[in-house]
Design a protein around this motif. Structure first.
Motif, PDB file in Angstrom:
ATOM      1  N   ILE A 400      14.275   0.993  -0.560  1.00  0.00           N
ATOM      2  CA  ILE A 400      12.833   1.426  -1.666  1.00  0.00           C
ATOM      3  C   ILE A 400      12.414   0.047  -1.771  1.00  0.00           C
ATOM      4  CG2 ILE A 400      12.804   1.604  -4.387  1.00  0.00           C
ATOM      5  CD1 ILE A 400      14.479   3.628  -4.271  1.00  0.00           C
ATOM      6  N   VAL A 401      13.526  -0.859  -1.788  1.00  0.00           N
ATOM      7  CA  VAL A 401      13.560  -2.508  -2.161  1.00  0.00           C
ATOM      8  C   VAL A 401      12.430  -3.103  -1.071  1.00  0.00           C
ATOM      9  CG1 VAL A 401      14.199  -4.537  -2.704  1.00  0.00           C
ATOM     10  CG2 VAL A 401      15.683  -2.351  -3.704  1.00  0.00           C
ATOM     11  N   LYS A 402      12.907  -2.729   0.255  1.00  0.00           N
ATOM     12  CA  LYS A 402      12.282  -2.818   1.388  1.00  0.00           C
ATOM     13  C   LYS A 402      11.091  -2.633   1.873  1.00  0.00           C
ATOM     14  CE  LYS A 402      13.847  -3.606   5.753  1.00  0.00           C
ATOM     15  NZ  LYS A 402      14.713  -2.869   7.075  1.00  0.00           N
ATOM     16  N   LYS A 403      10.099  -1.466   1.011  1.00  0.00           N
ATOM     17  CA  LYS A 403       8.713  -1.017   0.809  1.00  0.00           C
ATOM     18  C   LYS A 403       8.052  -1.572  -0.056  1.00  0.00           C
ATOM     19  CE  LYS A 403       6.542   3.653   1.114  1.00  0.00           C
ATOM     20  NZ  LYS A 403       6.749   4.985   0.337  1.00  0.00           N
ATOM     21  N   THR A 404       9.071  -1.906  -1.162  1.00  0.00           N
ATOM     22  CA  THR A 404       7.856  -1.984  -2.238  1.00  0.00           C
ATOM     23  C   THR A 404       7.440  -3.685  -1.862  1.00  0.00           C
ATOM     24  OG1 THR A 404      10.035  -0.930  -4.042  1.00  0.00           O
ATOM     25  CG2 THR A 404       7.506  -2.080  -4.864  1.00  0.00           C
ATOM     26  N   ILE A 405       8.227  -4.381  -1.481  1.00  0.00           N
ATOM     27  CA  ILE A 405       8.074  -5.948  -1.188  1.00  0.00           C
ATOM     28  C   ILE A 405       7.394  -6.245  -0.098  1.00  0.00           C
ATOM     29  CG2 ILE A 405       9.701  -7.777  -0.957  1.00  0.00           C
ATOM     30  CD1 ILE A 405      10.623  -7.369  -3.373  1.00  0.00           C
ATOM     31  N   ALA A 406       6.783  -5.455   0.920  1.00  0.00           N
ATOM     32  CA  ALA A 406       6.867  -5.348   2.144  1.00  0.00           C
ATOM     33  C   ALA A 406       5.067  -5.025   1.382  1.00  0.00           C
ATOM     34  CB  ALA A 406       6.814  -3.785   3.551  1.00  0.00           C
ATOM     35  N   ASN A 407       4.468  -4.612   0.241  1.00  0.00           N
ATOM     36  CA  ASN A 407       3.778  -3.737  -0.722  1.00  0.00           C
ATOM     37  C   ASN A 407       3.250  -5.280  -0.738  1.00  0.00           C
ATOM     38  OD1 ASN A 407       3.039  -1.566   1.426  1.00  0.00           O
ATOM     39  ND2 ASN A 407       3.845  -0.936  -0.422  1.00  0.00           N
ATOM     40  N   ASN A 408       3.989  -6.123  -1.361  1.00  0.00           N
ATOM     41  CA  ASN A 408       3.473  -6.861  -2.213  1.00  0.00           C
ATOM     42  C   ASN A 408       3.828  -6.988  -3.759  1.00  0.00           C
ATOM     43  OD1 ASN A 408       3.614  -9.770  -1.842  1.00  0.00           O
ATOM     44  ND2 ASN A 408       1.373 -10.546  -2.828  1.00  0.00           N
ATOM     45  N   GLY A 409       4.953  -5.476  -3.530  1.00  0.00           N
ATOM     46  CA  GLY A 409       4.977  -5.456  -5.762  1.00  0.00           C
ATOM     47  C   GLY A 409       6.447  -5.806  -5.258  1.00  0.00           C
ATOM     48  N   ALA A 522       3.758  -4.066 -18.474  1.00  0.00           N
ATOM     49  CA  ALA A 522       2.349  -5.168 -17.438  1.00  0.00           C
ATOM     50  C   ALA A 522       2.115  -4.652 -15.954  1.00  0.00           C
ATOM     51  CB  ALA A 522       3.550  -6.833 -17.618  1.00  0.00           C
ATOM     52  N   PHE A 523       3.821  -4.309 -15.522  1.00  0.00           N
ATOM     53  CA  PHE A 523       3.740  -3.781 -13.477  1.00  0.00           C
ATOM     54  C   PHE A 523       3.402  -2.301 -13.910  1.00  0.00           C
ATOM     55  CE2 PHE A 523       6.509  -7.623 -13.955  1.00  0.00           C
ATOM     56  CZ  PHE A 523       6.011  -8.104 -13.779  1.00  0.00           C
ATOM     57  N   ALA A 524       3.007  -1.367 -14.642  1.00  0.00           N
ATOM     58  CA  ALA A 524       3.046   0.842 -14.896  1.00  0.00           C
ATOM     59  C   ALA A 524       2.206   0.575 -14.126  1.00  0.00           C
ATOM     60  CB  ALA A 524       3.346   0.543 -15.748  1.00  0.00           C
ATOM     61  N   PRO A 525       0.706   0.001 -14.794  1.00  0.00           N
ATOM     62  CA  PRO A 525      -0.766   0.306 -13.605  1.00  0.00           C
ATOM     63  C   PRO A 525      -0.382  -0.090 -12.307  1.00  0.00           C
ATOM     64  CG  PRO A 525      -1.013  -1.109 -15.320  1.00  0.00           C
ATOM     65  CD  PRO A 525       0.545  -0.768 -15.699  1.00  0.00           C
ATOM     66  N   ASP A 526      -0.219  -0.488 -11.832  1.00  0.00           N
ATOM     67  CA  ASP A 526      -0.100  -1.151 -10.245  1.00  0.00           C
ATOM     68  C   ASP A 526       0.415  -0.342  -9.278  1.00  0.00           C
ATOM     69  OD1 ASP A 526      -0.156  -2.435  -8.032  1.00  0.00           O
ATOM     70  OD2 ASP A 526      -0.064  -4.861  -8.624  1.00  0.00           O
ATOM     71  N   PRO A 527      -0.062   0.396  -8.548  1.00  0.00           N
ATOM     72  CA  PRO A 527       0.803   0.979  -7.284  1.00  0.00           C
ATOM     73  C   PRO A 527       1.584   0.839  -6.482  1.00  0.00           C
ATOM     74  CG  PRO A 527      -1.783   1.332  -6.884  1.00  0.00           C
ATOM     75  CD  PRO A 527      -1.768   0.798  -7.936  1.00  0.00           C
ATOM     76  N   ASN A 528       1.278  -0.503  -6.479  1.00  0.00           N
ATOM     77  CA  ASN A 528       2.257  -1.182  -5.252  1.00  0.00           C
ATOM     78  C   ASN A 528       3.784  -1.825  -5.986  1.00  0.00           C
ATOM     79  OD1 ASN A 528       0.392  -1.129  -3.310  1.00  0.00           O
ATOM     80  ND2 ASN A 528      -0.445  -3.611  -3.984  1.00  0.00           N
ATOM     81  N   ASN A 529       3.717  -1.602  -7.138  1.00  0.00           N
ATOM     82  CA  ASN A 529       5.056  -1.864  -7.663  1.00  0.00           C
ATOM     83  C   ASN A 529       5.830  -0.197  -7.994  1.00  0.00           C
ATOM     84  OD1 ASN A 529       4.302  -4.403  -8.234  1.00  0.00           O
ATOM     85  ND2 ASN A 529       3.383  -3.411 -10.554  1.00  0.00           N
ATOM     86  N   THR A 530       6.906  -0.476  -8.067  1.00  0.00           N
ATOM     87  CA  THR A 530       8.321   0.677  -8.271  1.00  0.00           C
ATOM     88  C   THR A 530       8.897   0.207  -9.551  1.00  0.00           C
ATOM     89  OG1 THR A 530       7.888   0.609  -5.734  1.00  0.00           O
ATOM     90  CG2 THR A 530       9.441   2.170  -6.809  1.00  0.00           C
ATOM     91  N   GLN A 565      -0.869   3.273 -18.907  1.00  0.00           N
ATOM     92  CA  GLN A 565      -0.733   4.009 -17.438  1.00  0.00           C
ATOM     93  C   GLN A 565      -0.754   4.527 -16.570  1.00  0.00           C
ATOM     94  OE1 GLN A 565      -4.083   6.697 -16.685  1.00  0.00           O
ATOM     95  NE2 GLN A 565      -4.532   5.896 -18.906  1.00  0.00           N
ATOM     96  N   MET A 566       0.222   4.883 -16.175  1.00  0.00           N
ATOM     97  CA  MET A 566       0.846   5.285 -14.934  1.00  0.00           C
ATOM     98  C   MET A 566       0.826   5.011 -13.699  1.00  0.00           C
ATOM     99  SD  MET A 566       4.640   5.655 -15.145  1.00  0.00           S
ATOM    100  CE  MET A 566       5.741   5.110 -13.513  1.00  0.00           C
ATOM    101  N   ASN A 567       0.426   4.347 -13.050  1.00  0.00           N
ATOM    102  CA  ASN A 567       0.500   4.438 -11.267  1.00  0.00           C
ATOM    103  C   ASN A 567       1.801   3.849 -10.173  1.00  0.00           C
ATOM    104  OD1 ASN A 567      -2.125   5.237 -12.356  1.00  0.00           O
ATOM    105  ND2 ASN A 567      -2.531   2.718 -12.664  1.00  0.00           N
ATOM    106  N   MET A 568       2.465   3.167 -10.861  1.00  0.00           N
ATOM    107  CA  MET A 568       3.689   2.640 -10.702  1.00  0.00           C
ATOM    108  C   MET A 568       4.520   3.727  -9.787  1.00  0.00           C
ATOM    109  SD  MET A 568       6.002   0.715 -13.152  1.00  0.00           S
ATOM    110  CE  MET A 568       6.899  -0.399 -11.797  1.00  0.00           C
ATOM    111  N   GLY A 569       5.356   3.743  -8.811  1.00  0.00           N
ATOM    112  CA  GLY A 569       6.008   4.680  -7.931  1.00  0.00           C
ATOM    113  C   GLY A 569       7.830   4.805  -8.562  1.00  0.00           C
ATOM    114  N   VAL A 570       7.758   5.851  -8.837  1.00  0.00           N
ATOM    115  CA  VAL A 570       8.484   6.078  -9.533  1.00  0.00           C
ATOM    116  C   VAL A 570      10.073   6.949  -8.973  1.00  0.00           C
ATOM    117  CG1 VAL A 570       9.653   7.595 -11.050  1.00  0.00           C
ATOM    118  CG2 VAL A 570       7.694   7.113 -11.600  1.00  0.00           C
TER     119      VAL A 570
END
Length: 636
Positions: A400-409, A522-530, A565-570
């Motif tokens: 999960i961490v690898k994938k999120t970091i690869a997306n600059n999240g 701060a980070f919930a709206p960005d879909p690149n974050n998890t 707005q909850m767009n980040m991955g869960v």
């Protein structure tokens, strides 16, 4: 026999067994120990077996202290200590207590100050007269550890009087001819929260845990008004299994309403307990809730706390001996073994435990000299409550961490300050060191860094792998460069205003409050974050709502309500729990030696407690029952 006569008799017996010419000036009970004051500390230092033989003959713990008149002046003593111990031990501080003839030596490597089989300590005693006691210099500066050590030094005279009273109470004569043992459930049965039991004999009353259910206004406190528990000043001792608030959060309340006796726990539990109690009343006050006790009550409890090591058999009442064993749940957590009477009955109260290896701890102990009755936690006692293996959980988190970091999240992990956070830290440090995850900062916010500092102070309570890493290789993973404590609002704002690939571990674990909420907004709206959940999310908490798929999250602010707005991955990563899952609970009893006669279940919802009790009965033919609050069960 009066206590003065007992002490006089003990003094005669000691004088008969020590080397000729040894002057014993006095003996006194201080807490569970018998303290022997002598003008000849060198005699005891030269003959290391003398104290061991005395303890064996008198069947009590013995400490030898010098008579004040034979002590070398502190400045001279410091020079002699420095000349005696290896320079590699890195001495950082000295604290002299003339009342007990003790010098506390702080060192980065206490083992070198102690020496093989305590040889260096004996050499120090011979040279300076003072009894040396060694503590570790905290490798991470801990406000809690420093404050507690300073508080104990400042209050040493009052504490000595307290210990003297406790000691005389423990060693009073047994007067009852009756022989029975009962346990009363005051909280934590068929529920999780407010754990509290009372172990009673005709001679003694011992309370085990006294927790608060932080998540409930209706069932928040144990049933402390029961006649069995009242008045508090008739309780001989309070024994704490570990530092989580649902097991110790109301202990200061006992002192507020008349309890004057000791608290027994491990050293890490004492430090973590103080941190969590002060935080609990601070948060309650900020939330406008009524606080159950003041910080003065926390300090009063601290004055009465007696820290015990694992496997150390200790008298805590005239007819009860206590031994702590590793529980593998959080740092300092202890399974408590009570030996009652002269072999009359043995009770094990598990508290919370993990019967499996983790990144931090060895598995819980389940081998005892004797045990007839066990009271066990049942958090995951239901037959369906299985957890993935730790290896699966670690791999899942890493991916999960690898994938999120690869997306600059950014990865945001809401975590409890004690236990879960440190497990995740070790996993992340290992993955970054091995190159599995990019070298990114791991920010620690809330109480996590302070709790980690307490872990770093007590590496002897960690598992074999970590101890070897720290003691033999000089590598402390908690000190890794990737960890960045967020120790100011400015740094928190900087992380939020300048987002960059990172992991943020922040309290609170269920997203009820705390700094995690600022990051979430701060980070919930960005879909690149998890957002990654590594711990249980109770019904009614924001964490549980997000797990259920809420996409618009209303949050209260000073100006009303904001909708995030909850767009980040869960993601949910199970497997990091400090509790045994169903399979581990069953294995714990399958491999327990000796097998107990009966098992009582508690600390789980009703279904979990009943299911575990039923399964243990069917599979191992044990007498079992799920305890209910407010009942008293006779064991003998």
């Amino acid at each position: 026999m009066a206590i003065e006569d007992v002490l006089s008799d003990l003094k005669k017996k000691i004088e008969e067994k020590v080397p000729d010419g040894t002057t014993i000036t006095s003996v006194e009970f201080e807490g569970p120990q018998l303290v022997v004051y002598t003008e000849d500390p060198k005699q005891f230092a030269d003959n290391g077996h003398v104290v061991r033989n005395l303890a064996k003959a008198l069947r009590t713990r013995i400490v030898v202290r010098p008579d004040p008149k034979v002590l070398v002046p502190p400045e001279e003593a410091i020079d002699k200590i420095k000349d005696t111990v290896p320079k590699d031990s890195v001495l950082s501080n000295f604290h002299f207590d003339p009342d007990v003839g003790e010098v506390v030596i702080e060192a980065e490597k206490p083992g070198l100050v102690i020496g093989k089989h305590g040889e260096t300590l004996r050499e120090i005693t011979k040279k300076i007269g003072w009894t040396p006691k060694v503590v570790r210099t905290p490798p991470i500066k801990s406000r809690t550890v420093n404050n507690i050590r300073e508080f104990m030094r400042t209050n040493h005279k009052e504490r000595k009087d307290i210990l003297k009273t406790v000691g005389r109470n423990i060693h009073r004569e047994c007067t009852s001819k009756d022989k029975w043992v009962r346990v009363t459930s005051l909280g934590g049965c068929k529920e999780v929260g407010r754990s509290c039991f009372l172990l009673s004999t005709p001679e003694s009353k011992v309370m085990i845990d006294c927790g608060v259910n932080v998540g409930s206004d209706d069932n928040m406190t144990p049933y402390l008004y029961l006649p069995e528990a009242q008045p508090f000043n008739q309780i001989d001792a309070v024994v704490l299994t570990h530092a989580h608030l649902d097991h110790q959060g109301l202990v200061p309340l006992l002192y507020k309403y008349g309890y004057e006796g000791p608290i027994y726990c491990t050293s890490p539990t004492r430090d973590m307990m103080t941190l969590l109690q002060l935080d609990y009343i601070d948060v309650a006050a900020k939330d406008g809730k009524r606080i159950p006790y003041e910080s003065a009550d926390v300090r009063e409890g601290l004055k009465h706390t007696i820290a015990l090591d694992f496997e150390e058999v200790t008298d805590i009442a005239p007819d009860i001996k206590l031994t702590f064993h590793n529980a593998g749940h959080i740092i300092g957590s202890a399974i408590s073994h009570f030996h009652i009477g002269d072999g009359l009955h043995n009770v094990v109260i598990t508290g919370d435990y993990k019967y499996g290896p983790t990144r931090l701890f060895d598995p819980a102990v389940n081998k005892f000299p004797r045990v007839e009755t066990v009271i066990t936690e049942s958090t995951y006692g239901a037959s369906s409550a299985t957890q993935p293996s730790l290896k699966e959980a670690e791999k899942n988190l890493q991916q999960i961490v690898k994938k999120t970091i690869a997306n600059n999240g950014i990865v945001l992990i809401p975590a409890f300050a004690v236990g879960r956070s440190q497990e995740v830290m070790i996993v992340l440090e290992d993955a970054i060191r091995k190159g599995i995850i990019d070298d990114i900062p791991v920010y620690l916010d809330g109480m996590i860094w302070e709790a980690t500092a307490i872990h770093a102070t007590y590496p002897e309570y960690l598992n074999n792998n970590l101890r070897k890493l720290i003691f033999q290789k000089g590598q402390n993973p908690f000190l890794a460069e990737c960890f960045k404590p967020v120790d100011s609002n400015d740094l928190r704002k900087k992380i939020i205003n300048d987002p960059h690939p990172c992991v943020i571990l922040s309290t609170s674990g269920m997203m009820n409050a705390g700094p995690v909420m600022e990051y979430f907004k701060a980070f919930a709206p960005d879909p690149n974050n998890t957002l990654v959940f590594v711990g249980y999310q109770a019904d009614g908490t924001l964490g549980r709502r997000i797990q259920k798929g809420w996409k618009e999250i209303p949050l209260s602010t000073r100006n009303g309500t904001d909708v995030v707005q909850m767009n980040m991955g869960v993601e949910v990563v199970d497997g990091f729990s400090g509790h045994s899952d169903r399979k581990q609970l069953m294995d714990f009893f399958k491999k327990m030696r000796p097998q107990p006669e009966r098992v009582f279940t508690e600390h789980g919802d009703e279904r979990s407690c009943i299911d575990l009790a039923s399964s243990l009965h069917k599979k191992y033919r044990l007498e079992t029952r799920a305890l209910t609050n407010l009942e008293t069960v006779r064991l003998v």
